[in-house]
Every structure is written in C-alpha cells, then in structure tokens.
Design a protein around this motif. Structure first.
Motif, mmCIF file in Angstrom:
data_model
loop_
_atom_site.group_PDB
_atom_site.id
_atom_site.type_symbol
_atom_site.label_atom_id
_atom_site.label_comp_id
_atom_site.label_asym_id
_atom_site.label_seq_id
_atom_site.Cartn_x
_atom_site.Cartn_y
_atom_site.Cartn_z
ATOM 1 N N GLN A 135 2.113 15.076 -4.502
ATOM 2 C CA GLN A 135 0.766 14.836 -3.990
ATOM 3 C C GLN A 135 0.371 13.362 -4.149
ATOM 4 O OE1 GLN A 135 -2.393 17.476 -4.926
ATOM 5 N NE2 GLN A 135 -1.206 19.327 -4.578
ATOM 6 N N VAL A 136 0.739 12.764 -5.277
ATOM 7 C CA VAL A 136 0.429 11.339 -5.461
ATOM 8 C C VAL A 136 1.246 10.500 -4.482
ATOM 9 C CG1 VAL A 136 0.513 9.394 -7.064
ATOM 10 C CG2 VAL A 136 -0.230 11.636 -7.881
ATOM 11 N N ALA A 141 -3.330 13.072 -3.754
ATOM 12 C CA ALA A 141 -3.992 12.806 -5.041
ATOM 13 C C ALA A 141 -3.882 11.315 -5.346
ATOM 14 C CB ALA A 141 -3.364 13.631 -6.151
ATOM 15 N N ASP A 142 -4.919 10.773 -5.969
ATOM 16 C CA ASP A 142 -4.919 9.355 -6.319
ATOM 17 C C ASP A 142 -4.274 9.111 -7.683
ATOM 18 O OD1 ASP A 142 -6.731 8.155 -4.114
ATOM 19 O OD2 ASP A 142 -7.867 9.879 -4.849
ATOM 20 N N LEU A 143 -4.442 10.049 -8.570
ATOM 21 C CA LEU A 143 -4.004 9.906 -9.954
ATOM 22 C C LEU A 143 -3.645 11.287 -10.469
ATOM 23 C CD1 LEU A 143 -4.039 8.052 -12.635
ATOM 24 C CD2 LEU A 143 -6.342 8.968 -12.967
ATOM 25 N N SER A 267 2.282 11.342 -18.933
ATOM 26 C CA SER A 267 1.863 10.088 -18.297
ATOM 27 C C SER A 267 0.796 10.335 -17.247
ATOM 28 C CB SER A 267 3.051 9.409 -17.600
ATOM 29 O OG SER A 267 4.078 9.096 -18.483
ATOM 30 N N LEU A 268 0.029 9.286 -16.986
ATOM 31 C CA LEU A 268 -0.809 9.225 -15.790
ATOM 32 C C LEU A 268 -0.019 8.452 -14.732
ATOM 33 C CD1 LEU A 268 -4.223 8.316 -17.424
ATOM 34 C CD2 LEU A 268 -3.754 10.416 -16.160
ATOM 35 N N VAL A 269 0.130 9.014 -13.538
ATOM 36 C CA VAL A 269 0.874 8.333 -12.483
ATOM 37 C C VAL A 269 -0.025 8.101 -11.274
ATOM 38 C CG1 VAL A 269 3.116 9.227 -13.216
ATOM 39 C CG2 VAL A 269 1.779 10.522 -11.551
ATOM 40 N N TYR A 270 0.284 7.027 -10.523
ATOM 41 C CA TYR A 270 -0.533 6.641 -9.375
ATOM 42 C C TYR A 270 0.283 5.692 -8.518
ATOM 43 C CZ TYR A 270 -1.157 2.841 -12.715
ATOM 44 O OH TYR A 270 -0.929 1.847 -13.629
ATOM 45 N N ASN A 271 -0.162 5.477 -7.289
ATOM 46 C CA ASN A 271 0.493 4.528 -6.390
ATOM 47 C C ASN A 271 0.081 3.104 -6.738
ATOM 48 O OD1 ASN A 271 2.219 5.911 -4.433
ATOM 49 N ND2 ASN A 271 0.356 6.978 -3.820
#
Length: 307
Positions: A135-136, A141-143, A267-271
């Motif tokens: 989704q990220v 999803a953003d985060l 972890s927190l993951v994001y683009n």
C-alpha cells in the motif's frame, strides 16, 4: 471518470467484498456499487467479477488497479503541493498499522499532529506487514508501521523503532527447558506454535529454517502472541516469539535459538517523496518514540507478531 470512483474501486479490490469496502469508506453499499458501475460504463469494461461469493477483479480490473492507485497518489500530491505553496497543512494522510496495533507512541504522535494541524484528515488502515508495504509502495498509504525480518523493505524510506532476536518458549519441565540454549534442529523435533505468514516474526523464522534446509512441523498458528504463548503453556508445541514477548508469560522458559541471528524489526516506512504533511507527521513520530520510556517500546514489540 472521477477520483472517488477510483477510490471506491480500489477499496473493493482490496477487500474483495462490496459490503466491507462500503464499511471501510463509510458509505452505503448501493452507493459504492452504483459508482463502480458508472466507472465500468465510462471505461467500457467490467472491472469487478460479481458472480462468486467474493468480488474479484477481471482482467480489465487487474489492468487498471495500478493506474487507479497512481492517479489517487498524483491527485493527493497535487493537493499537498498547493498546500505547501499556500503555507498551509491540509489534505489527507493515510496511516497503516499492523493489525491489533498497541504501539502507544504512534497514537501519541497522531494525537499531537492532529492538535497541531486539524486541517489534515487522518485515515487509519490495518493489515499485515506485507500488505501495508504494498500500500505504501502503491501510494494508497502514506506511512505504515510494519514488522519485517532484519531490514526494512527495499525502495522505501524507514524509521526503525526497535529490533529483537527470536526465541523459543516452552513450559518449565519441558525436555528443552535445560540448558536454555537450543538450535533450530532442537526445536524442530517438536510441534511449533507460531504466527501467520505475512508477519515480521514469521518471516524471520521461515527464512532461518529455509537457510538450514529445515521443514518444521507448524502445528498451530495464531495472530496474537498471547494465544501463541498460552498454547505453548498447555503443552501444544514450542512457541516462537520475540524475546520481550516471551518474558511476559509466567510459566514459560525462554530459550535462545543460537542459529537465528536475523532480527525482527519494527519500523515506520514511507516513500521518499514526502509531502509537507507527512514530513510534519514524521517529526511528531520521531519525537514521540524518542520520548517514550524504554518499557513502552519493549512492550510494543508484540506488534511485530501481528505485523
């Protein structure tokens, strides 16, 4: 074709069900059905196969899904770009969490961010880690807060929260209880109680077994670490958990698994192309996690199981 129609289509595709998609989007089921039929009419193709018990994508639906996600991501990026020019933080952020998340520093971060920037709408979604990663990557999803094996997923930025080794856990008096160090071969001689595929803990265990050519007897699986522990307490198998999870259960002996060196990571993951709103939310997350007492972070690793 409207953006809301694409959003409805993506929800049905992800839920494989019109009713669940409608509940997720907080609209009526007839409303979501009508909008998707209009989208199909505009595109001249059936996107959803409604003949079975679940709503599945047709070939045309599969072909458009990635483009639909990209279109929503582009529209959201445009909104954020205008907000940055205007010096305002507005718009929407979608935050993914592993199912049954209890990581309170994340909730603290969301609360402080909302107080500071009430113009940004926050949407929460729950899935296992594998689905959240996709989704990220797809811009849905953003985060996302996820559990993984050793390293965060490639192609995404990450804010590591905590990492731990896996252990086995058995009732006192079990043949493996002394000495308190075992190998994968040792525990694989007994039924294993573990977490489902798509979770960080399970990924670490499966990778370690594959590297040794071991095929364990996965007798029972459960999504909650407490269930895994309680099944092991009752003699139904050797539990595989993270180190801090196992010590919470009286009556269980924790065993170091010598040949699992890979860590389970939360972890927190994001683009990498962050919007102003996401940058601000990440700052709140960083502050929240740094300010959290150590015991709150250790207890948070239960979410490595469900994610």
């Amino acid at each position: 074709m409207e953006l809301r129609q694409l959003r409805y289509f993506i929800a049905v595709a992800e839920e494989s069900n019109f009713t669940r998609a409608a509940e997720r989007l907080r609209i009526s089921q007839p409303g979501i059905s009508a909008q998707i039929r209009q989208l199909e009419h505009d595109l001249g193709a059936t996107l959803i196969d409604r003949s079975g018990r679940s709503a599945s994508l047709t070939s045309a639906g599969e072909a458009i899904l990635g483009h639909a996600r990209a279109a929503l991501a582009a529209a959201e990026a445009a909104r954020h770009a205008v907000a940055e020019v205007n010096g305002l933080l507005r718009g929407r952020l979608t935050v993914g969490m592993v199912t049954a998340c209890t990581v309170t520093p994340l909730f603290d971060a969301l609360a402080s961010f909302h107080r500071a920037h009430p113009g940004v709408e926050i949407t929460l979604v729950e899935h296992n880690s594998d689905e959240l990663i996709e989704q990220v990557r797809g811009g849905v999803a953003d985060l996302a807060l996820i559990g993984t094996a050793d390293e965060p997923p490639q192609g995404l930025e990450a804010m590591p929260i905590i990492s731990e080794r896996l252990v086995a856990a058995v009732p006192f008096g079990h043949p493996l209880a002394e000495p308190a160090r075992v190998t994968l071969d040792d525990i694989s001689a007994y039924p294993i109680v573990c977490l489902p595929e798509g979770t960080g803990i399970r990924a670490v265990f499966d990778q370690a077994c594959a590297a040794k050519g071991i095929r364990p007897n996965l007798a029972l699986q459960a999504s909650a670490p407490s269930t895994v522990a309680n099944l092991a307490l009752r003699g139904l198998g050797v539990a595989v958990l993270s180190e801090s999870m196992a010590v919470h259960y009286e009556g269980l002996q924790t065993l170091v698994i010598d040949d699992i060196q890979t860590l389970a990571v939360l972890s927190l993951v994001y683009n990498s192309g962050k919007s102003a709103a996401l940058r601000e939310l990440l700052a709140h997350c960083r502050h929240s996690f740094l300010a959290a007492p150590a015991d709150r972070l250790v207890s948070a690793t239960a979410d490595l199981a469900t994610g």
